[in-house]
Design a protein around this motif. Structure first.
Motif, PDB file in Angstrom:
ATOM      1  N   THR A  44       0.941   7.854   9.493  1.00 43.92           N
ATOM      2  CA  THR A  44       1.941   9.174   9.412  1.00 43.92           C
ATOM      3  C   THR A  44       3.204   8.625   8.845  1.00 43.92           C
ATOM      4  O   THR A  44       3.441   7.450   8.860  1.00 43.92           O
ATOM      5  N   ALA A  45       4.031   9.638   8.449  1.00 41.07           N
ATOM      6  CA  ALA A  45       5.500   9.101   7.998  1.00 41.07           C
ATOM      7  C   ALA A  45       6.122   8.352   9.166  1.00 41.07           C
ATOM      8  O   ALA A  45       6.991   7.494   8.975  1.00 41.07           O
ATOM      9  N   ALA A  46       5.852   8.643  10.275  1.00 34.77           N
ATOM     10  CA  ALA A  46       6.631   8.209  11.526  1.00 34.77           C
ATOM     11  C   ALA A  46       5.820   6.748  11.838  1.00 34.77           C
ATOM     12  O   ALA A  46       6.699   5.707  11.949  1.00 34.77           O
ATOM     13  N   GLY A  47       4.665   6.504  11.368  1.00 34.73           N
ATOM     14  CA  GLY A  47       4.103   5.231  11.455  1.00 34.73           C
ATOM     15  C   GLY A  47       4.601   4.271  10.191  1.00 34.73           C
ATOM     16  O   GLY A  47       5.014   2.995  10.598  1.00 34.73           O
ATOM     17  N   LYS A  48       4.752   4.824   9.234  1.00 34.15           N
ATOM     18  CA  LYS A  48       5.096   4.130   7.919  1.00 34.15           C
ATOM     19  C   LYS A  48       6.882   3.647   8.233  1.00 34.15           C
ATOM     20  O   LYS A  48       7.355   2.688   7.722  1.00 34.15           O
ATOM     21  N   ASP A  49       7.474   4.659   9.141  1.00 43.05           N
ATOM     22  CA  ASP A  49       8.925   4.147   9.191  1.00 43.05           C
ATOM     23  C   ASP A  49       9.008   2.857   9.884  1.00 43.05           C
ATOM     24  O   ASP A  49      10.332   2.383  10.250  1.00 43.05           O
ATOM     25  N   LEU A  50       7.862   2.370  10.741  1.00 43.47           N
ATOM     26  CA  LEU A  50       8.070   1.309  11.535  1.00 43.47           C
ATOM     27  C   LEU A  50       7.837  -0.022  10.622  1.00 43.47           C
ATOM     28  O   LEU A  50       8.095  -1.064  11.089  1.00 43.47           O
ATOM     29  N   PHE A  51       7.894   0.255   9.003  1.00 45.32           N
ATOM     30  CA  PHE A  51       7.690  -1.116   8.284  1.00 45.32           C
ATOM     31  C   PHE A  51       8.971  -1.852   8.450  1.00 45.32           C
ATOM     32  O   PHE A  51       8.523  -3.116   8.662  1.00 45.32           O
ATOM     33  N   PRO A  52      10.176  -1.547   8.350  1.00 40.46           N
ATOM     34  CA  PRO A  52      11.244  -2.409   8.610  1.00 40.46           C
ATOM     35  C   PRO A  52      11.095  -3.134   9.998  1.00 40.46           C
ATOM     36  O   PRO A  52      11.451  -4.318   9.981  1.00 40.46           O
ATOM     37  N   VAL A  53      10.634  -2.386  11.046  1.00 38.14           N
ATOM     38  CA  VAL A  53      10.424  -3.149  12.309  1.00 38.14           C
ATOM     39  C   VAL A  53       9.593  -4.400  12.268  1.00 38.14           C
ATOM     40  O   VAL A  53       9.770  -5.376  12.653  1.00 38.14           O
ATOM     41  N   ILE A  54       8.476  -3.964  11.660  1.00 36.06           N
ATOM     42  CA  ILE A  54       7.293  -4.995  11.461  1.00 36.06           C
ATOM     43  C   ILE A  54       7.939  -6.181  10.730  1.00 36.06           C
ATOM     44  O   ILE A  54       7.759  -7.472  10.977  1.00 36.06           O
ATOM     45  N   VAL A  55       8.546  -5.873   9.472  1.00 37.88           N
ATOM     46  CA  VAL A  55       9.166  -7.040   8.744  1.00 37.88           C
ATOM     47  C   VAL A  55      10.125  -7.880   9.649  1.00 37.88           C
ATOM     48  O   VAL A  55      10.129  -9.098   9.226  1.00 37.88           O
ATOM     49  N   ARG A  86     -13.198  -3.372  22.344  1.00 40.32           N
ATOM     50  CA  ARG A  86     -13.241  -1.875  22.109  1.00 40.32           C
ATOM     51  C   ARG A  86     -12.670  -0.795  22.950  1.00 40.32           C
ATOM     52  O   ARG A  86     -12.043   0.126  22.484  1.00 40.32           O
ATOM     53  N   ASN A  87     -12.661  -0.923  23.942  1.00 38.71           N
ATOM     54  CA  ASN A  87     -11.953   0.085  25.244  1.00 38.71           C
ATOM     55  C   ASN A  87     -10.541   0.038  25.004  1.00 38.71           C
ATOM     56  O   ASN A  87      -9.751   1.180  24.943  1.00 38.71           O
ATOM     57  N   ILE A  88      -9.927  -1.147  24.662  1.00 43.37           N
ATOM     58  CA  ILE A  88      -8.424  -1.271  24.414  1.00 43.37           C
ATOM     59  C   ILE A  88      -7.962  -0.428  23.220  1.00 43.37           C
ATOM     60  O   ILE A  88      -7.151  -0.007  23.200  1.00 43.37           O
ATOM     61  N   LEU A  89      -8.867  -0.956  22.177  1.00 42.78           N
ATOM     62  CA  LEU A  89      -8.507  -0.356  20.855  1.00 42.78           C
ATOM     63  C   LEU A  89      -8.785   1.302  20.993  1.00 42.78           C
ATOM     64  O   LEU A  89      -7.793   1.742  20.328  1.00 42.78           O
ATOM     65  N   THR A  90      -9.579   1.756  21.555  1.00 39.27           N
ATOM     66  CA  THR A  90      -9.834   3.114  21.671  1.00 39.27           C
ATOM     67  C   THR A  90      -8.752   3.753  22.293  1.00 39.27           C
ATOM     68  O   THR A  90      -8.077   4.863  21.782  1.00 39.27           O
ATOM     69  N   ASP A  91      -8.278   3.207  23.383  1.00 40.01           N
ATOM     70  CA  ASP A  91      -7.129   3.633  24.027  1.00 40.01           C
ATOM     71  C   ASP A  91      -5.910   3.496  23.271  1.00 40.01           C
ATOM     72  O   ASP A  91      -5.229   4.553  23.129  1.00 40.01           O
ATOM     73  N   ARG A  92      -5.353   2.676  22.584  1.00 39.27           N
ATOM     74  CA  ARG A  92      -4.326   2.390  21.627  1.00 39.27           C
ATOM     75  C   ARG A  92      -4.434   3.309  20.571  1.00 39.27           C
ATOM     76  O   ARG A  92      -3.323   3.715  20.158  1.00 39.27           O
ATOM     77  N   LEU A  93      -5.643   3.487  19.800  1.00 44.06           N
ATOM     78  CA  LEU A  93      -5.701   4.228  18.781  1.00 44.06           C
ATOM     79  C   LEU A  93      -5.399   5.958  19.154  1.00 44.06           C
ATOM     80  O   LEU A  93      -4.601   6.610  18.521  1.00 44.06           O
ATOM     81  N   ARG A  94      -5.752   6.176  20.457  1.00 46.31           N
ATOM     82  CA  ARG A  94      -5.695   7.470  20.906  1.00 46.31           C
ATOM     83  C   ARG A  94      -3.858   7.626  21.448  1.00 46.31           C
ATOM     84  O   ARG A  94      -3.487   8.659  21.001  1.00 46.31           O
ATOM     85  N   LYS A  95      -3.518   6.840  21.733  1.00 46.78           N
ATOM     86  CA  LYS A  95      -2.257   6.760  21.955  1.00 46.78           C
ATOM     87  C   LYS A  95      -1.124   6.880  20.853  1.00 46.78           C
ATOM     88  O   LYS A  95      -0.309   7.649  20.745  1.00 46.78           O
ATOM     89  N   LEU A  96      -1.427   6.000  19.960  1.00 51.13           N
ATOM     90  CA  LEU A  96      -0.749   6.031  18.663  1.00 51.13           C
ATOM     91  C   LEU A  96      -0.912   7.303  17.697  1.00 51.13           C
ATOM     92  O   LEU A  96      -0.054   7.814  17.346  1.00 51.13           O
ATOM     93  N   THR A  97      -2.186   7.683  17.874  1.00 45.74           N
ATOM     94  CA  THR A  97      -2.317   9.192  17.586  1.00 45.74           C
ATOM     95  C   THR A  97      -1.544  10.206  18.174  1.00 45.74           C
ATOM     96  O   THR A  97      -1.062  11.144  17.691  1.00 45.74           O
ATOM     97  N   ALA A  98      -1.693  10.282  19.453  1.00 43.98           N
ATOM     98  CA  ALA A  98      -1.066  11.038  20.529  1.00 43.98           C
ATOM     99  C   ALA A  98       0.593  11.025  20.125  1.00 43.98           C
ATOM    100  O   ALA A  98       1.056  12.278  20.173  1.00 43.98           O
ATOM    101  N   HIS A  99       1.356  10.140  19.759  1.00 49.51           N
ATOM    102  CA  HIS A  99       2.565  10.004  19.665  1.00 49.51           C
ATOM    103  C   HIS A  99       2.941  10.252  17.994  1.00 49.51           C
ATOM    104  O   HIS A  99       4.050  10.155  17.625  1.00 49.51           O
ATOM    105  N   GLY A 100       1.979  10.542  17.262  1.00 52.00           N
ATOM    106  CA  GLY A 100       2.027  10.814  16.072  1.00 52.00           C
ATOM    107  C   GLY A 100       2.340   9.637  14.955  1.00 52.00           C
ATOM    108  O   GLY A 100       2.957   9.883  13.992  1.00 52.00           O
ATOM    109  N   LEU A 101       2.067   8.458  15.257  1.00 48.79           N
ATOM    110  CA  LEU A 101       2.054   7.215  14.363  1.00 48.79           C
ATOM    111  C   LEU A 101       1.078   7.110  13.472  1.00 48.79           C
ATOM    112  O   LEU A 101       1.265   6.704  12.324  1.00 48.79           O
ATOM    113  N   ILE A 102      -0.303   7.595  13.790  1.00 47.74           N
ATOM    114  CA  ILE A 102      -1.583   7.428  13.043  1.00 47.74           C
ATOM    115  C   ILE A 102      -2.029   8.783  13.099  1.00 47.74           C
ATOM    116  O   ILE A 102      -1.841   9.558  14.170  1.00 47.74           O
TER     117      ILE A 102
END
Length: 152
Positions: free
Chosen positions: A89-100, A57-73
């Motif tokens: 966000t649009a920036a987060g969705k732009d990671l789709f080709p990277v994930i694929v 939970r603590n790591i998830l909280t940290d990662r969600l906070r950082k992903l939000t701060a960087h504009g990905l979610i």
């Protein structure tokens, strides 16, 4: 990760002029990429992410906070209106080709022959074809056919 804003100077990047280094500073740890992957697959709540990844939970909280701060979610109102959930966000969705591309690399190199793994399919159930960078003319690009040029 890029360290948080230090004395109002902004994030301290690993390599300020390299787009790959900056991207890795933002999403280069295991958990961040898995959170992005799961958000692309429909995860929306803290509980969704925790159950799908098994992350503490603590790591998830940290990662969600950082992903939000960087504009990905971002946090949005849930359809029920009773709570807030996470959305790409649009920036987060732009990671789709990277994930694929990362997924397809994993299919080829992270499993033994015949070992069972999930597959990515399109809306018709057809396996997604291999992602290959290409020139404007459609010719495949590789590390042997490209070079990095520093901008001045």
């Amino acid at each position: 990760m890029a360290r948080d804003d230090v004395a109002g100077q902004g994030p301290a990047w690993t390599d300020p002029t390299c787009p790959v280094a900056r991207a890795v500073d933002v999403v280069g740890d295991r958990w961040s990429l898995l959170i992005i992957r799961d958000a692309m697959d429909g995860a929306r709540s803290f509980t969704d992410f925790q159950q799908r990844t098994g992350i503490a939970r603590n790591i998830l909280t940290d990662r969600l906070r950082k992903l939000t701060a960087h504009g990905l979610i971002t946090r949005v109102e849930a359809p029920s209106g009773k709570r807030r959930v996470y959305a790409l966000t649009a920036a987060g969705k732009d990671l789709f080709p990277v994930i694929v591309t990362l997924r397809q690399w994993g299919e080829r190199h992270a499993f033994e022959a015949g070992e069972t793994h999930s597959i990515l399919v399109d809306e018709h159930g057809t396996v997604v074809p291999r992602v290959v960078p290409a020139t404007a003319d459609g010719w495949p690009l590789t590390g042997d056919t490209t070079a990095v040029r520093k901008r001045t």
